[in-house]
Every structure is written in structure tokens, then in C-alpha cells.
Motif scaffolding. Structure first.
Motif, PDB file in Angstrom:
ATOM      1  N   ARG A  81      50.409  14.260  39.034  1.00  0.00           N
ATOM      2  CA  ARG A  81      51.581  14.357  39.916  1.00  0.00           C
ATOM      3  C   ARG A  81      51.261  13.757  41.277  1.00  0.00           C
ATOM      4  O   ARG A  81      52.093  13.109  41.894  1.00  0.00           O
ATOM      5  N   ARG A  82      50.045  13.994  41.751  1.00  0.00           N
ATOM      6  CA  ARG A  82      49.643  13.483  43.054  1.00  0.00           C
ATOM      7  C   ARG A  82      49.709  11.964  43.076  1.00  0.00           C
ATOM      8  O   ARG A  82      50.157  11.358  44.028  1.00  0.00           O
ATOM      9  N   THR A  83      49.281  11.349  42.003  1.00  0.00           N
ATOM     10  CA  THR A  83      49.278   9.898  41.919  1.00  0.00           C
ATOM     11  C   THR A  83      50.695   9.339  42.031  1.00  0.00           C
ATOM     12  O   THR A  83      50.932   8.354  42.703  1.00  0.00           O
ATOM     13  N   HIS A  84      51.635  10.003  41.375  1.00  0.00           N
ATOM     14  CA  HIS A  84      53.008   9.498  41.362  1.00  0.00           C
ATOM     15  C   HIS A  84      53.798   9.876  42.613  1.00  0.00           C
ATOM     16  O   HIS A  84      54.725   9.174  42.978  1.00  0.00           O
ATOM     17  N   ARG A  85      53.439  10.967  43.261  1.00  0.00           N
ATOM     18  CA  ARG A  85      54.241  11.445  44.392  1.00  0.00           C
ATOM     19  C   ARG A  85      53.470  11.475  45.701  1.00  0.00           C
ATOM     20  O   ARG A  85      53.969  11.993  46.685  1.00  0.00           O
ATOM     21  N   GLU A  86      52.245  11.001  45.687  1.00  0.00           N
ATOM     22  CA  GLU A  86      51.396  11.006  46.878  1.00  0.00           C
ATOM     23  C   GLU A  86      51.257  12.408  47.460  1.00  0.00           C
ATOM     24  O   GLU A  86      51.362  12.620  48.661  1.00  0.00           O
ATOM     25  N   GLU A  87      51.008  13.395  46.601  1.00  0.00           N
ATOM     26  CA  GLU A  87      50.779  14.769  47.033  1.00  0.00           C
ATOM     27  C   GLU A  87      49.287  15.026  47.138  1.00  0.00           C
ATOM     28  O   GLU A  87      48.487  14.377  46.485  1.00  0.00           O
ATOM     29  N   MET A  88      48.938  16.009  47.956  1.00  0.00           N
ATOM     30  CA  MET A  88      47.533  16.379  48.086  1.00  0.00           C
ATOM     31  C   MET A  88      47.216  17.504  47.099  1.00  0.00           C
ATOM     32  O   MET A  88      48.064  18.318  46.763  1.00  0.00           O
ATOM     33  N   VAL A  89      45.964  17.520  46.650  1.00  0.00           N
ATOM     34  CA  VAL A  89      45.472  18.577  45.770  1.00  0.00           C
ATOM     35  C   VAL A  89      44.159  19.060  46.363  1.00  0.00           C
ATOM     36  O   VAL A  89      43.308  18.257  46.724  1.00  0.00           O
TER      37      VAL A  89
END
Length: 162
Positions: A81-89
């Protein structure tokens, strides 16, 4: 739900889950005279067992935390999801220093009790979207999707040490 294939009718199975959590398997069998026989089998206990086995395969029996398998699945999903939405984990790793000494000095029941206490404290800090997992006898990790890193680290560290 009969399947017609060149004049040949096949047996079909359907699973029906009712709102009261009962589950039935319905089987439709064709008869030589062109009719059908339908059987209804209550598979509620079988389904409950399957759900229980699935849960046990992904959770630690002592602490009821997620295990390494479930953490890896959730981490892969969060990273995707981070890759597609530029979210941090955020991934936090906690190692209980001198845990072996606790087991050796006070016995395994005391060590187990400590692990349960730590698991409860970590659960109290977690958000609903977080996954806290027991990785080994004395290690736990957490995966925090969509997490701002700086405010989270001190809160987790300070709470686990108190």
C-alpha cells in the motif's frame, strides 16, 4: 445452480452462512429421470474448527499476539500500500534484555507471566490498524501502517519501559 454441459448435469455444492453463524452445505445432485436431489448438511462445527485452526496458525498461543507469519503478511500488505499511495510504515522491534536470566532464576512460569504483561502493555499502545507480533521467546515487533514516525517511537519506548 445447475451446470448444463452438452446435456450432462453436474453435482453442485453451495455453502450458505446464516446471520446466526450457522453454516450449511447444500448439494444438488441430478437424477437419471431429470429431477434433482438436494441435501442440506449443517457444517457449523467444521467451519468453527477451520476458523480456530486458521487463528492458531497466525497467533502465539501464550500471548495471543500475532506470530511471525501474520506479521510478515501484514507487513507485505502495508509495504504494498505504501508503494502505491506513498504512505509511511513503521516497524518497531523490542528485545527484552536479560529475559533468559528471568526464566533461569524465577522459572518459566514467571517468564511466561512477564511475556503476557508485556504483550498486554503493547496491545494497550496499539491502534486498531497496528499488528503486534511475538517473534521469539523474548522479541516482539510491531507494524504501524500510515504512521508518523517521530511521535510514535518515544511513546512506545517509554511505555514499554515503565
Amino acid at each position: 445452480m445447475a451446470h448444463q454441459s452438452c446435456g450432462f448435469r453436474q453435482t453442485t455444492d453451495s455453502i450458505v452462512e446464516l446471520r446466526n453463524w450457522h453454516t450449511f452445505k447444500i448439494r444438488h445432485r441430478p437424477m437419471p429421470d431429470g429431477g434433482w436431489v438436494a441435501t442440506h448438511e449443517d457444517i457449523t462445527e467444521q467451519r468453527r474448527s477451520e476458523v480456530k485452526i486458521e487463528y492458531m496458525a497466525h497467533h502465539d498461543a501464550l500471548t495471543d499476539l500475532a506470530n511471525r507469519v501474520l506479521l510478515n503478511e501484514r507487513l507485505e500488505a502495508a509495504l504494498g500500500r505504501r508503494t502505491h499511495r506513498e504512505e509511511m510504515v513503521a516497524v518497531h522491534h523490542l528485545d527484552l534484555d536479560q529475559f533468559k536470566a528471568i526464566n533461569d532464576t524465577f522459572g518459566h512460569p514467571a517468564g511466561d507471566k512477564l511475556l503476557k504483561i508485556v504483550a498486554d502493555r503493547l496491545r494497550g499502545l496499539a491502534r486498531e490498524t497496528d499488528t503486534i507480533a511475538r517473534m521469539a521467546a523474548m522479541n516482539s515487533s510491531s507494524c504501524r501502517p500510515r504512521s508518523p514516525l517521530p511521535p510514535t517511537r518515544p511513546r512506545l519506548r517509554n511505555a514499554s519501559l515503565s
